[in-house]
Design a protein around this motif. Structure first.
Motif, short mmCIF file in Angstrom:
data_model
loop_
_atom_site.label_atom_id
_atom_site.label_comp_id
_atom_site.label_asym_id
_atom_site.label_seq_id
_atom_site.Cartn_x
_atom_site.Cartn_y
_atom_site.Cartn_z
N ALA A 1 5.90 0.00 -9.51
CA ALA A 1 6.19 1.24 -8.50
C ALA A 1 4.95 1.16 -7.44
O ALA A 1 5.21 1.26 -6.25
N LEU A 2 3.61 1.16 -7.97
CA LEU A 2 2.67 1.06 -7.22
C LEU A 2 2.48 -0.07 -6.24
O LEU A 2 1.96 0.05 -5.25
N ALA A 3 2.75 -1.15 -6.80
CA ALA A 3 2.86 -2.56 -6.15
C ALA A 3 3.91 -2.20 -4.92
O ALA A 3 3.58 -2.97 -3.90
N ALA A 4 5.01 -1.68 -4.89
CA ALA A 4 5.87 -1.63 -3.79
C ALA A 4 5.77 -0.37 -2.79
O ALA A 4 6.29 -0.51 -1.87
N ARG A 5 4.59 0.55 -3.48
CA ARG A 5 4.48 1.78 -2.50
C ARG A 5 4.14 1.34 -1.11
O ARG A 5 4.91 2.06 -0.07
N GLY A 6 3.14 0.48 -1.03
CA GLY A 6 2.78 0.27 0.52
C GLY A 6 3.84 -0.01 1.56
O GLY A 6 3.68 0.53 2.51
N ALA A 7 4.58 -0.98 1.28
CA ALA A 7 5.59 -1.71 2.06
C ALA A 7 6.53 -0.68 2.19
O ALA A 7 7.01 -0.37 3.44
N TRP A 8 6.96 0.05 0.92
CA TRP A 8 8.10 1.10 1.14
C TRP A 8 7.81 2.19 2.09
O TRP A 8 8.46 2.80 2.85
#
Length: 541
Positions: free
Chosen positions: A88-95
């Motif tokens: 989740a944290l890895a996806a956060r920036g782009a999302w």
């Protein structure tokens, strides 16, 4: 780049299909039920880009036919919880950086997929996995979830359009950022729509989510995840895991990036979560948002001027639809002495025609309760009432778990307004009634307000407008959703925002923009076009 202001399509509530004999929708749903019954599925967890299978399995069976196996879900461990957080944290920036309209488009497409090609599969999964009849599944897993997805997108646009005023020479702006970290969505068995909305509403606002559904709702949760993925939800934005509650909590509530919880479930669990978050508050990057809808001991009170038939129908529907397994279900009723015999006659006439059985038989109004634990708890209340001098069972009272967890709709009349079934949440097809002296209307309103710690839903039936007004005022804090001459269930997204206070939760009103505001972190930006170049104010002269 975007150089236009986009408008979300104006949402309207999804029409509820009737499933009448010979209808297209009934044939399609029966085919989906047959297909689901014919095979066993292996359901993985969804962590980032991976579908995760484990050797430890959770057996999935219909509550109304517990010998049948629908499939197996892969049970996770603390390691999988940590992996879900990391994903989740890895996806956060782009999302979070994706334009809001693109995030909204994912969930608007999911709504159309559910309204169209997935409708029968989703309803069949809810009917089989959670023992909801066709109509209860339709209003929940199809229509309400569709409404959440569409209305939330429109509410999002309303939120971002709310901007502060600006004075001459200054431009004031407000931006609505996602929370700093991840959101934990902990969802219940009884509403597929809630299971879909709790992670989706937070994700729509730019957050990333770790989602843990109830084990008894996994079968339909998997279909929700299929829809989200087909709608274009990026990997890692919503991570779906199947672990026990303590295992998930031990990892999540100690993580510094825990930013909030979106919860529906029992009051006891929610209070324990709140306590745990408080004890760990020094660990977190920011103060977590705590949003929860918990239990209810929902009431119906009739005034002496009420329509007896309307009261009886409101009680039968409000108490026994979906076996009373709704947080909003009518569980305690206060009937005036002048109407009681008439109300009782109408209720008993209706209950004599109610059929109990599996969901695949569309003539059954009442189906099975969710599992053996619930069955044993509910039947225990009935058994104690059968032996108690202050309680009389006038309908139902029978139960059998040999094939499915079936409990007949049961009506208890008690002379004690504080009898246990008038106070405690049962979450099953049990309605308790106290017949009050018709001349003691105001005293009974005070009794309604003070009997239960909950304040979720309630209803008043009356023709007398003074009585309606008095009940509305004296019961102001007794129910977050209050109904006049209607059953206390069936809130519609965009029409009756849902939630209660006291022991019933934080009253953040799912189905409105109030809930979505909990999942954003506002930032005010002030821009001064011509900056001062002298520190001196006029008063100094």
């Amino acid at each position: 780049m975007h150089n236009a202001i986009f408008n979300i399509p104006r949402p309207v509530n999804e029409p509820v299909l009737a499933y009448a004999p010979g209808s297209r929708e009934k044939a399609a749903l029966e085919a989906a039920l047959k297909e689901a019954r014919s095979r066993q599925v292996e359901i993985p967890m969804y962590i980032g880009e991976r579908t995760v299978h484990t050797d430890k399995k959770i057996r999935l069976s219909p509550p109304h036919d517990h010998a049948h196996v629908l499939g197996y879900a892969s049970e996770g461990t603390a390691e999988h919880v940590q992996q879900a957080i990391d994903a989740a944290l890895a996806a956060r920036g782009a999302w979070a950086a994706l334009p809001w309209s693109d995030r909204a488009a994912v969930f608007l497409k999911a709504a159309d997929l559910l309204a169209g090609p997935y409708r029968w599969k989703m309803n069949a999964a809810t009917m089989l996995g959670q023992s909801k009849n066709a109509f209860q599944a339709e209003i929940d897993s199809a229509c309400e979830l569709i409404d959440f997805l569409r209305f939330n997108a429109a509410f999002y646009q309303e939120i971002i359009q709310e901007q502060p005023v600006s004075s001459p020479g200054v431009w004031n702006k407000m931006e609505y950022r996602p929370l700093e970290g991840f959101v934990f969505a902990l969802t219940p068995f009884n509403f597929t729509a809630i299971a879909g909305n709790l992670p989706a509403s937070a994700a729509l606002m730019g957050n990333v989510v770790v989602w843990k559904p109830s084990n008894t709702q996994i079968y339909a949760a998997h279909v929700i995840m299929e829809i989200f993925r087909e709608a274009g939800l990026p990997d890692g934005v919503i991570n779906l895991i199947y672990v026990d509650g303590p295992t998930a909590g031990d990892v999540i509530f100690k993580h510094p990036d825990f930013a909030g919880i979106h919860f529906t479930g029992s009051t006891g669990v929610f209070q324990n979560i709140w306590k745990t978050i408080g004890e760990n508050i020094h660990l977190y990057r920011s103060y977590p948002r705590i949003v929860g809808e918990t239990g209810g001991k929902d009431f119906v009170i009739a005034h002496k001027s009420a329509d007896a038939k309307a009261v009886a129908v409101g009680l039968v529907r409000g108490a026994f639809e979906y076996q009373g397994q709704k947080c909003s279900a009518a569980s305690r009723a206060y009937i005036p002495s002048n109407l009681w015999e008439e109300v009782k006659t109408y209720m008993l006439e209706d209950l004599a025609t109610v059929k109990v059985g599996p969901t695949e038989d569309f003539s059954n109004f009442v189906n099975a309760v969710i599992d053996e634990k619930a069955f044993d708890k509910i039947s225990g209340y009935i058994t104690r009432a059968q032996a108690h001098t202050d309680a009389e069972i006038i309908a139902g009272g029978k139960f059998d778990k040999s094939k499915g967890y079936f409990i007949d709709p049961t009506v208890i009349v008690t002379a004690d307004p504080l009898y246990e079934t008038m106070q405690e949440e049962i979450f099953g097809p049990v309605l308790s009634i106290y017949v009050y002296d018709e001349s003691k209307w105001e005293e009974t309103l005070k009794l309604v307000d003070s009997t239960s710690p909950y304040a979720l839903t309630g209803a008043v039936f009356a023709r007398d407008r003074f009585a309606v007004h008095q009940a509305t005022q004296l019961l102001e804090n007794s129910a977050g959703n209050f109904y006049i001459n209607d059953k206390p269930t069936g809130a519609v997204v965009g029409q009756q925002p849902f939630g209660g206070a006291r022991a019933s939760g934080t009253n953040d009103k799912a189905g409105s923009k109030l809930n979505l505001l909990r999942w954003v972190n506002a930032r005010t930006i002030k821009e001064t076009f011509v900056a001062p170049v002298d520190y001196r104010y006029p008063f100094l002269g």
